[in-house]
Design an enzyme around this catalytic site. Structure first.
Site, PDB file in Angstrom:
ATOM      1  N   ASP A   1      46.379  41.119  47.881  1.00  0.00           N
ATOM      2  CA  ASP A   1      46.119  41.249  46.450  1.00  0.00           C
ATOM      3  C   ASP A   1      44.635  41.097  46.161  1.00  0.00           C
ATOM      4  O   ASP A   1      43.871  40.546  46.954  1.00  0.00           O
ATOM      5  CB  ASP A   1      46.916  40.194  45.678  1.00  0.00           C
ATOM      6  N   ASP A   2      44.249  41.569  44.996  1.00  0.00           N
ATOM      7  CA  ASP A   2      42.884  41.416  44.485  1.00  0.00           C
ATOM      8  C   ASP A   2      41.838  41.918  45.477  1.00  0.00           C
ATOM      9  O   ASP A   2      40.816  41.255  45.730  1.00  0.00           O
ATOM     10  CB  ASP A   2      42.613  39.948  44.111  1.00  0.00           C
TER      11      ASP A   2
ATOM     12  N   TYR B   1      50.617  44.796  42.869  1.00  0.00           N
ATOM     13  CA  TYR B   1      51.635  43.745  42.865  1.00  0.00           C
ATOM     14  C   TYR B   1      52.328  43.581  41.514  1.00  0.00           C
ATOM     15  O   TYR B   1      53.224  42.751  41.392  1.00  0.00           O
ATOM     16  CB  TYR B   1      51.036  42.411  43.297  1.00  0.00           C
TER      17      TYR B   1
ATOM     18  N   ASN C   1      53.452  34.203  37.523  1.00  0.00           N
ATOM     19  CA  ASN C   1      52.178  33.561  37.195  1.00  0.00           C
ATOM     20  C   ASN C   1      52.330  32.630  35.998  1.00  0.00           C
ATOM     21  O   ASN C   1      51.705  32.803  34.946  1.00  0.00           O
ATOM     22  CB  ASN C   1      51.105  34.616  36.939  1.00  0.00           C
TER      23      ASN C   1
ATOM     24  N   ASP D   1      44.241  29.664  35.484  1.00  0.00           N
ATOM     25  CA  ASP D   1      42.933  29.964  36.076  1.00  0.00           C
ATOM     26  C   ASP D   1      42.270  31.202  35.483  1.00  0.00           C
ATOM     27  O   ASP D   1      41.333  31.745  36.053  1.00  0.00           O
ATOM     28  CB  ASP D   1      43.081  30.121  37.604  1.00  0.00           C
TER      29      ASP D   1
END
Length: 659
Positions: free
Chosen positions: A293-294, A349, A404, A409
């Protein structure tokens, strides 16, 4: 002397008979009430009579019962006031005190106890049966697990039952509806300490979670320097954590994030990953995870990938990733045939829209590999059964939901603890998901409020009650103390807002406070003098309880880390509470025609400004900032209050001159 001893014997015999009758009365004649168990069991039924554990209990554990499970039951009995725990190997014909039998269905004595109780063993993985019956002057409580994990879950349920003074005769048949339940430490910002992680694993056991994914973004050997071996000291620390997870029947999953630099077609990078997994396997890790991811997937990290897979792009990335992941899955099965399948989080995702990347994964990825999905968005406002069904179709398998929540964050969560109940996930998702993992906050203990709900939903989504589970989470943090529980719920309400990546939150802020303050507004606007007076008096009482809540929380919580993590929010709560007290005093003065109302309102405004200026603990979260406390509700009411009832103009001028 003989006559004296004879008389004493007769007296003692009479006492024994009376005592037996008393026990029988206590166990059979007390009204039985259905206990509240969390997560909610799949099936629970009351039997006849009730069981008082008393001072003495006999414990019979079959040989395969783990020491951690026996210790859990012993601790529950001790906390319940049992002074003598006698160990036995056989069931008596006529028990005269409570007997607790525990083991898996493989043990003959457990099967016998179930038969005596008229119960059958739950046959599902991680399933268990608890059967409690009254037998003459004693009782029989059977904790039977389908497997070792199920038996441990039965012991956790018994821990909750033993918190009551009287345990009803009952039959519980229970098992999880989702096979994977727990958390992924996948947030950005300050990671948990090893102590935080150990405590978290202990907490996960209490809510019947079975999975913890170690994926801190700051571990260089799992991310930036993933090709390098762990130093021996770090590996030893991780080994201790793995052992703690094992004792708590939680699967420790090691995650690695090679995406930013990996060359998918380079065999040496595959070997680096295999060596890393082998090192973790040597300390007891059996489950592994690859995070993709990311990352940027529209360009290759090496020329070899361009030669092997052609020009970069989403479809080519899916094919390349599948090739590497399939090789890792094959290596895992070769080295550990009983290991769970590899888990991955793909580059795409979230959402379930058909794309070239998803199609490539669906076509090329080993069907055993578990794919994570965050829902309809990175932070989804809701997840329905059709949403999950669409994801199943898109990825070619049931997905593992990476939820999430309550992670804080990202920008929209700045200044907040996310303490609302876990909601807006549709019952029936257990039929379309492989499980749910919560991404928690940087603050471990406050995260438990939401995680309790996440795991309870994953265990039994069809029997899940968000508000009751929320209350249970508060009560657990308060160690059962009702005053501390009430204070925690008041605090939770001020942190109820659950943001998304958009402008609209998926849970509103301070709904209970808003309803109360709206009632005060309505009473002032539309009520007669009596109604106004009562509403303002109620507001004053609420404001006092609100102000005192932080001190009650600090004194009453079981784990002091909650107060440490929440310190600036609790400090702000006291300031806001005092501002609300002064606001109530101002409304009362104004309602009685007292010109002092202006002074009360002015002081409330100053305290509100102080509270608004308070900031989060530096470095505690990825994005800090001013503390949010029932924002949009409490601040608006304090600001609006001076306008609700007219204040004498002369007094207002005087207040201005005093400033």
């Amino acid at each position: 002397m003989r006559m004296l001893f004879t008389c004493l014997a007769v007296v003692m015999l009479g006492y024994s008979s009376t005592s037996a009758q008393t026990i029988q009365h206590l166990t059979q004649n007390r009204p039985a009430t259905l206990p509240a168990i969390f997560p909610a069991p799949v099936s629970i039924e009351l039997g006849k009579g009730s069981i008082v554990l008393g001072r003495s209990v006999v414990l019979i554990a079959s040989p395969e019962t783990g020491t951690e499970t026996v210790e859990l039951v012993r601790n529950a009995l001790t906390l319940a006031g049992v002074e003598s725990i006698t160990v036995a190997k056989q069931l008596p014909q006529h028990p005269d005190v409570p007997h607790i039998i525990m083991g898996t269905g493989e043990a003959a004595i457990v099967r016998t106890a179930l038969t005596k109780s008229g119960a059958a063993l739950d046959s599902s993985t991680e399933g268990y049966t608890i059967a409690g019956i009254v037998t003459g002057n004693g009782a029989l409580i059977t904790l039977a697990g389908h497997d070792a994990d199920g038996l441990f879950h039965a012991a956790q349920t018994f821990r909750q039952l033993a918190q009551r003074k009287v345990i009803p005769a009952l039959l519980i048949k229970d098992h999880p509806l989702m096979p994977i339940r727990g958390t992924i430490e996948g947030f950005y910002g300050k990671p948990w300490s090893m102590t935080d992680r150990e405590k978290h694993l202990g907490f996960l056991a209490t809510v019947k979670a079975n999975t913890y994914i170690y994926s801190p973004k700051d571990d260089p050997y799992a991310r930036d320097r993933w090709r390098e071996a762990y130093p021996a000291t770090t590996l030893a620390e991780l080994g201790k954590l793995v052992a703690v997870a094992k004792r708590n029947h939680v699967n420790f999953v090691y995650a690695i994030s090679p995406g930013p630099t990996v060359c998918f077609s380079d065999s040496s990078d595959l070997h680096h990953l295999e060596r890393k997994f082998a090192a973790l396997r040597s300390i007891g890790v059996h489950s592994f995870y690859v995070a993709l991811d990311d990352i940027e997937y529209t360009k290759w990290n090496c020329d070899l990938d361009k030669t092997t897979f052609g020009p970069s792009g989403a479809e080519a990335a899916g094919i390349a990733q599948a090739r590497l992941l399939n090789a890792l899955q094959a290596n895992l099965k070769k080295n550990d045939p009983t290991a769970p399948p590899l888990i991955i989080v793909p580059t795409e995702y979230y959402d379930a829209k058909e794309t070239p990347y998803k199609a490539a994964l669906r076509k090329n990825l080993d069907s055993q590999i578990v794919v994570q999905w965050t829902g309809t968005d990175v932070v989804p406002p809701a997840i329905s059964v059709p949403d999950a069904r669409a994801a199943t179709k898109a990825f070619g398998r049931k997905t593992l939901l990476w939820d999430n929540y309550p992670v804080n964050d990202y920008g929209q969560s700045a200044g907040r603890l996310l303490l609302a109940p876990y909601m807006k996930r549709e019952a029936g998702l257990s039929g379309e998901l492989a499980g749910i993992l919560s991404n928690p906050m940087n603050q471990e203990v406050p995260s438990r409020v939401a995680v309790t709900g996440v795991v309870a939903f994953a265990w039994n989504d069809k029997g899940y009650d968000a508000e009751r589970t929320w209350l249970a989470a508060a009560r657990e943090l308060a160690g059962g103390d009702e005053q501390a529980t009430a204070a925690l719920l008041t605090f939770f309400d001020t942190q109820h807002m659950a943001p998304t990546f958009g402008s609209q939150p998926w849970q509103v802020q301070a709904p209970k406070m808003k309803a109360m303050l709206d009632g005060v507004r309505d009473a002032i606007a539309n009520g007669d003098a009596t109604i106004r007076h009562e509403a303002i008096a109620g507001l004053s009482q609420y404001a006092s309880a609100f102000t005192n809540a932080p001190d009650i929380i600090r004194a009453g919580i079981v784990d002091t880390s909650f107060a440490l993590d929440a310190r600036p929010w609790l400090d702000a709560m006291q300031l806001w509470g005092r501002a609300l007290q002064l606001t109530a005093a101002g409304l009362n003065a104004a309602d009685n025609g007292n010109a002092a109302a202006g002074r009360y309102f002015a002081r409330a405004k100053r305290l509100a400004a102080e509270a608004t200026a308070m900031k989060t603990i530096p470095g505690a979260t990825r994005i800090g900032g001013p503390i949010k406390m029932a924002d949009g509700v409490l601040d608006v009411f304090v600001a609006d209050a001076p306008k609700l009832i007219a204040v004498d103009l002369i007094e207002s001028v005087t207040i201005t001159s005093e400033k």
